[in-house]
Enzyme design. Structure first.
Site, PDB file in Angstrom:
ATOM      1  N   HIS A 285      31.809   0.429  19.423  1.00 29.71           N
ATOM      2  CA  HIS A 285      32.683  -0.213  20.407  1.00 29.71           C
ATOM      3  C   HIS A 285      33.799   0.701  20.885  1.00 29.71           C
ATOM      4  O   HIS A 285      34.415   0.441  21.916  1.00 29.71           O
ATOM      5  CB  HIS A 285      33.293  -1.488  19.809  1.00 29.71           C
ATOM      6  CG  HIS A 285      34.205  -2.195  20.754  1.00 29.71           C
ATOM      7  ND1 HIS A 285      33.753  -2.756  21.933  1.00 29.71           N
ATOM      8  CD2 HIS A 285      35.541  -2.399  20.727  1.00 29.71           C
ATOM      9  CE1 HIS A 285      34.779  -3.298  22.576  1.00 29.71           C
ATOM     10  NE2 HIS A 285      35.869  -3.096  21.874  1.00 29.71           N
ATOM     11  N   CYS A 286      34.083   1.800  20.181  1.00 35.49           N
ATOM     12  CA  CYS A 286      35.278   2.581  20.503  1.00 35.49           C
ATOM     13  C   CYS A 286      35.018   3.813  21.359  1.00 35.49           C
ATOM     14  O   CYS A 286      35.470   3.904  22.496  1.00 35.49           O
ATOM     15  CB  CYS A 286      35.978   2.999  19.204  1.00 35.49           C
ATOM     16  SG  CYS A 286      36.742   1.627  18.320  1.00 35.49           S
ATOM     17  N   ILE A 287      34.299   4.792  20.820  1.00 36.77           N
ATOM     18  CA  ILE A 287      34.219   6.099  21.473  1.00 36.77           C
ATOM     19  C   ILE A 287      33.572   6.035  22.856  1.00 36.77           C
ATOM     20  O   ILE A 287      34.036   6.695  23.784  1.00 36.77           O
ATOM     21  CB  ILE A 287      33.490   7.112  20.570  1.00 36.77           C
ATOM     22  CG1 ILE A 287      34.202   7.204  19.218  1.00 36.77           C
ATOM     23  CG2 ILE A 287      33.481   8.491  21.211  1.00 36.77           C
ATOM     24  CD1 ILE A 287      33.533   8.135  18.234  1.00 36.77           C
ATOM     25  N   ILE A 289      33.701   3.649  24.945  1.00 41.72           N
ATOM     26  CA  ILE A 289      34.392   2.704  25.817  1.00 41.72           C
ATOM     27  C   ILE A 289      35.854   3.063  26.056  1.00 41.72           C
ATOM     28  O   ILE A 289      36.333   3.084  27.188  1.00 41.72           O
ATOM     29  CB  ILE A 289      34.300   1.276  25.223  1.00 41.72           C
ATOM     30  CG1 ILE A 289      32.845   0.804  25.269  1.00 41.72           C
ATOM     31  CG2 ILE A 289      35.216   0.308  25.955  1.00 41.72           C
ATOM     32  CD1 ILE A 289      32.603  -0.530  24.629  1.00 41.72           C
ATOM     33  N   ASP A 290      36.590   3.369  24.990  1.00 40.09           N
ATOM     34  CA  ASP A 290      38.040   3.523  25.089  1.00 40.09           C
ATOM     35  C   ASP A 290      38.499   4.551  26.114  1.00 40.09           C
ATOM     36  O   ASP A 290      39.461   4.297  26.852  1.00 40.09           O
ATOM     37  CB  ASP A 290      38.632   3.861  23.716  1.00 40.09           C
ATOM     38  CG  ASP A 290      38.395   2.751  22.705  1.00 40.09           C
ATOM     39  OD1 ASP A 290      37.918   1.682  23.119  1.00 40.09           O
ATOM     40  OD2 ASP A 290      38.670   2.955  21.515  1.00 40.09           O
TER      41      ASP A 290
END
Length: 446
Positions: A285-287, A289-290
């Site tokens: 979910h992080c790399i 998307i952020d």
């Protein structure tokens, strides 16, 4: 940052009352969103001695929690069951119970839409639900990854619609989640926490709560914007360096050089280098998307984040590169991708976890399908997954005949995979994770 508690007591008795509750563990704490971030946090808060109420819109999740049934890999089954049995942790879909908590953490998803623009609807909806029941002396902390300004520009006005004033009647801060699924060394309990409040009082109240829950250091920053930006910097740093590794892998392939050997050699330098490794693409979910949250926000300031966007393009292109390599490998051995049987090892986005959010394997499967290939997915950690609106069941390695596959595609290097057996039985292997240490005419690395 140092605060004068005596001065604070004169200025804000409401804060002192909440601080006393937090210090004596008599506060009730809420956690909105019981996923990969929220459930581990709720468990740690309950273990620390607080009474915890978990909130989620998915009734299935709340029912499982209330039965003491764990569904998150980073949570210990027995700990969850014991906390539920003792009454320290309960879960509900009834957001009116917000009125019963002294502090609440928002741990909801912040995905991208189809145009790679931030979708903060979960944060907004959570804020609106909290605003209905917020009371004087409550702490609200946003943990969901988002763009700089969300806490003060979006969440604060929603909460102040209640008539209460931030920093005086209630306290608001941002403290980014730092969850690395499957990490055996660092978890919610021992990972340092960054906290930035809307006011110094907000920062003090929020950091006090975390210090009473976590073993890791609590690092206070001057504002929510700083905390929001540092979280995006963390993941953008990884995104860009992985993109560099992926681009090196593409170039090394063209030059006939083993990129893994190159990285291992570079990693012997004791300063100025940190190894990052290529793969079939980014997941989680992080790399993936952020960084896009930052590129979107940058447009407000008429700035184009060129490096970040190029890195995103490189990483997003890796599934195409993987499928093209499958075409080339099969072609070398007189086969076409169309009609070939591809055995895909792993749908989880990284080793030894059950999380397949944003997994690069999903677009790889789509591209294989469009090319006319037949595929089977093996994953010991993911029993089924959603792909193109369908629910696909995976198989275990012993349930498939490796020798029937025209190509074995290694996309996740799970420890549970018997790679020696794969190496012995497979006709052709394309290893995107450097999972097998061997050479041969039938073995290809990324």
């Amino acid at each position: 940052m140092v605060f004068n508690l005596k001065e604070l007591e004169v200025q804000n008795p409401v804060a002192i009352q909440l601080l006393n509750k937090l210090e004596t563990k008599t506060a009730t704490i809420g956690v909105v969103g019981l996923g990969y971030v929220g459930l581990p946090l709720a468990v740690e808060k309950a273990k620390a001695g607080y009474n915890v109420i978990g909130f989620d819109i998915q009734e299935k999740r709340t029912e499982m929690v209330n039965q003491g049934i764990n569904y998150i890999g980073d949570v210990v089954d027995e700990e969850l069951a014991d906390l539920v049995k003792s009454g320290k942790l309960i879960a509900t879909t009834d957001y009116s119970r917000i009125k019963d908590v002294d502090a609440v953490a928002i741990c909801v998803p912040t995905p991208l839409d189809t145009y790679k623009q931030p979708d903060i609807s979960y944060v907004v909806n959570s804020g609106k639900e909290i605003a209905k029941y917020i009371h004087k002396g409550m702490l609200v902390v946003l943990e969901s990854t988002t763009y700089p300004g969300t806490t003060e520009e979006v969440l604060k006005p929603i909460l102040e619609e209640s008539g209460l004033v931030c920093g005086e009647d209630f306290f608001l801060a941002y403290s980014p989640e730092r969850v690395d699924p499957g990490n055996k060394q660092y978890n919610t309990k021992n990972t340092p926490k960054v906290v930035g409040g809307v006011t110094p009082t907000c920062t003090l109240v929020a950091s006090t709560m975390y210090r009473n829950v976590l073993e890791g250091d609590v690092h206070e920053v001057s504002s929510p914007k700083v905390a929001e930006m540092e979280k995006i910097l963390e993941n953008t740093f990884r995104n860009i360096n992985i993109a560099l590794a992926n681009e090196m892998a593409i170039l090394c392939h063209k030059m006939g050089i083993d990129v893994w050997e190159v990285i291992d050699a570079a990693a012997t330098k004791p300063y100025g280098f940190m190894p990052f490794y290529p793969g079939p693409g980014l997941g989680g979910h992080c790399i993936p998307i952020d960084p896009w949250y930052l590129t979107w926000k940058a447009r407000e300031y008429n700035y184009h984040t060129r490096l970040i966007e190029i890195a995103g393009e490189i990483n997003d292109s890796m599934p195409d590169f993987v499928v093209q390599r499958c075409v080339e490998i099969l072609n070398e051995h007189g086969k076409a991708l169309k009609g070939s049987n591809i055995l895909v090892l792993g749908v989880a986005y990284k080793k030894d976890i059950d999380d397949y959010r944003e997994s690069p394997v999903l677009p790889i499967l789509t591209k294989l399908t469009k090319a006319g290939a037949n595929w089977t997915v093996v994953d010991p950690h993911v029993k089924e997954f959603k792909w193109n609106g369908k629910l696909v069941k995976t198989k275990n390695l012993h349930e498939v005949n490796i020798e029937e596959a025209d190509l074995v595609l290694i996309t996740t290097n799970h420890s549970a995979f018997d790679f020696e057996m794969v190496a012995e039985k497979a006709k052709l292997i394309f290893d995107t994770r450097n999972a097998i240490t061997r050479t041969g005419d039938n073995y290809y690395k990324l």
